[in-house]
Design a protein around this motif. Sequence first.
Motif: not given
Length: 154
Positions: A90-97, A123-125, A147-150
């Motif tokens: 279930e890991l998606e970009d929303a989880h990383f953000r 942490s961002e890297r 890349p991920l948005t903040r």
Amino acid sequence: MSPSLSRAGEPTTDEAIAEGLDEAMVRRVVHHFYDLVRADPLIGPVFHARIAEGHWPEHREKITAFWSSALLGTRSYSGKPMPKHQAIEELEDAHFRRWLAIFRHTVTELCPERTAALFIARSERVAEAFRMNIAMHRGDILTFRPPLTREEFP
């Protein structure tokens, strides 16, 4: 990347140590961060599904060793986190953000300015590396993946 080396504009480990970065500070960051993570409605359930209540102290110590190794060069971490994260379907970009938002909030609250900036940059890297490796593991095409948005802390 060696803990003593930094990218242009990123604080160095030596600067962070001069501000008070040590293993005790890393431990405070990790413990406070996971208190917030465990209560978070988006990423809390991901962690709770994989870390039993009685195993949180062990997990916190493992992550403290990770960050101590990454920032202070202690070499106290010897795990292999990528396969465990690749297995979380279930890991998606929303989880990383969200993970990054909580992490930024935590270090900004607990650390001096340059130390917080060092934690944030690393942490961002880490998040981008995990995100890309998970995507490759899933067979996703990465050619135009931005890349991920903040995200702001809730």
